[in-house]
Design a protein around this motif. Sequence first.
Motif, PDB file in Angstrom:
ATOM      1  N   GLY A 197      50.843  92.509  98.711  1.00  0.00           N
ATOM      2  CA  GLY A 197      49.728  92.572  99.315  1.00  0.00           C
ATOM      3  C   GLY A 197      48.982  91.065  99.030  1.00  0.00           C
ATOM      4  N   VAL A 198      49.250  90.547  98.132  1.00  0.00           N
ATOM      5  CA  VAL A 198      48.505  89.123  97.897  1.00  0.00           C
ATOM      6  C   VAL A 198      49.326  88.155  98.837  1.00  0.00           C
ATOM      7  CG1 VAL A 198      48.703  87.111  96.276  1.00  0.00           C
ATOM      8  CG2 VAL A 198      47.985  89.312  95.359  1.00  0.00           C
ATOM      9  N   ALA A 199      50.837  88.230  98.955  1.00  0.00           N
ATOM     10  CA  ALA A 199      51.679  87.403  99.721  1.00  0.00           C
ATOM     11  C   ALA A 199      51.064  87.565 101.212  1.00  0.00           C
ATOM     12  CB  ALA A 199      53.048  87.822  99.450  1.00  0.00           C
ATOM     13  N   LEU A 200      51.008  88.879 101.745  1.00  0.00           N
ATOM     14  CA  LEU A 200      50.865  89.302 103.032  1.00  0.00           C
ATOM     15  C   LEU A 200      49.508  88.610 103.528  1.00  0.00           C
ATOM     16  CD1 LEU A 200      52.240  92.736 103.535  1.00  0.00           C
ATOM     17  CD2 LEU A 200      53.242  90.813 104.338  1.00  0.00           C
ATOM     18  N   ALA A 201      48.512  88.880 102.637  1.00  0.00           N
ATOM     19  CA  ALA A 201      47.042  88.169 102.932  1.00  0.00           C
ATOM     20  C   ALA A 201      47.188  86.594 103.202  1.00  0.00           C
ATOM     21  CB  ALA A 201      46.153  88.741 101.908  1.00  0.00           C
ATOM     22  N   HIS A 202      48.032  86.108 102.023  1.00  0.00           N
ATOM     23  CA  HIS A 202      48.134  84.577 102.155  1.00  0.00           C
ATOM     24  C   HIS A 202      48.629  84.128 103.493  1.00  0.00           C
ATOM     25  CE1 HIS A 202      49.587  80.627 101.197  1.00  0.00           C
ATOM     26  NE2 HIS A 202      48.870  80.349 100.425  1.00  0.00           N
ATOM     27  N   LEU A 203      49.684  84.746 103.774  1.00  0.00           N
ATOM     28  CA  LEU A 203      50.404  84.535 105.019  1.00  0.00           C
ATOM     29  C   LEU A 203      49.680  84.481 106.279  1.00  0.00           C
ATOM     30  CD1 LEU A 203      54.012  85.854 104.450  1.00  0.00           C
ATOM     31  CD2 LEU A 203      53.316  83.426 104.488  1.00  0.00           C
ATOM     32  N   ALA A 204      48.666  85.735 106.360  1.00  0.00           N
ATOM     33  CA  ALA A 204      48.206  86.167 107.513  1.00  0.00           C
ATOM     34  C   ALA A 204      46.793  84.985 107.797  1.00  0.00           C
ATOM     35  CB  ALA A 204      47.475  87.563 107.357  1.00  0.00           C
TER      36      ALA A 204
END
Length: 206
Positions: free
Chosen positions: A134-141
């Motif tokens: 979830g942290v990685a997806l929010a960062h990429l988005a």
Amino acid sequence: MQRQGSGGSAAIRYRVAGLVLLFVHLVLVGWLTLRPLDAMWVTAANLEPLAGIKADLALGPYEAARRIGEALVLLAPLGVLLPLADARLDVSPWASLVRTASAGALVSLGIELLQTAVPGRVVDVDAVLLNTAGVALAHLAVVPAWRSRLRRRLYGAGRGTGGPGPGAGAGRWSAPGRQRRRGGALRRDDAPQGATPRIPRVGIAP
């Protein structure tokens, strides 16, 4: 110098906002995950990766989406708040992603370890995996587009007029005003000095 000052003040504002929001988010996460639960029975600790996700999927699509979604969303704001608190624009996107995801994994692991002392809570290794995802997806988005937009806002005018861009500065958000002054001094030295004065000839008496 005006651009340098505006960039420095913007960095301070973003960093303060990021630190405040990060603190508030961690307090909320601690309250949600470290409260004792009044339960008649609890499941055993899950130390096998993906076993908990498989068990959630076996409960049906709605219940699986709810449980997996909660784990993904719990720490997802860290993917944005950590770079915001860091307030750097001149960083590699991949390095920022790895650093932010690693920090999220450490926070999630710390929560799981603290839950061993909380009644009604059990350790789940899949929670660490989902929290980190979830942290990685929010960062990429959010973060790459956010940094690109800020770079255009802070340095777009300098690039359009042939001025120095953000890569020429040594600081995080500073614009190189010293090079502009040095260039201006060189331009003044190279300016034409006018025509060379001539001395009129004087006749010699016989």
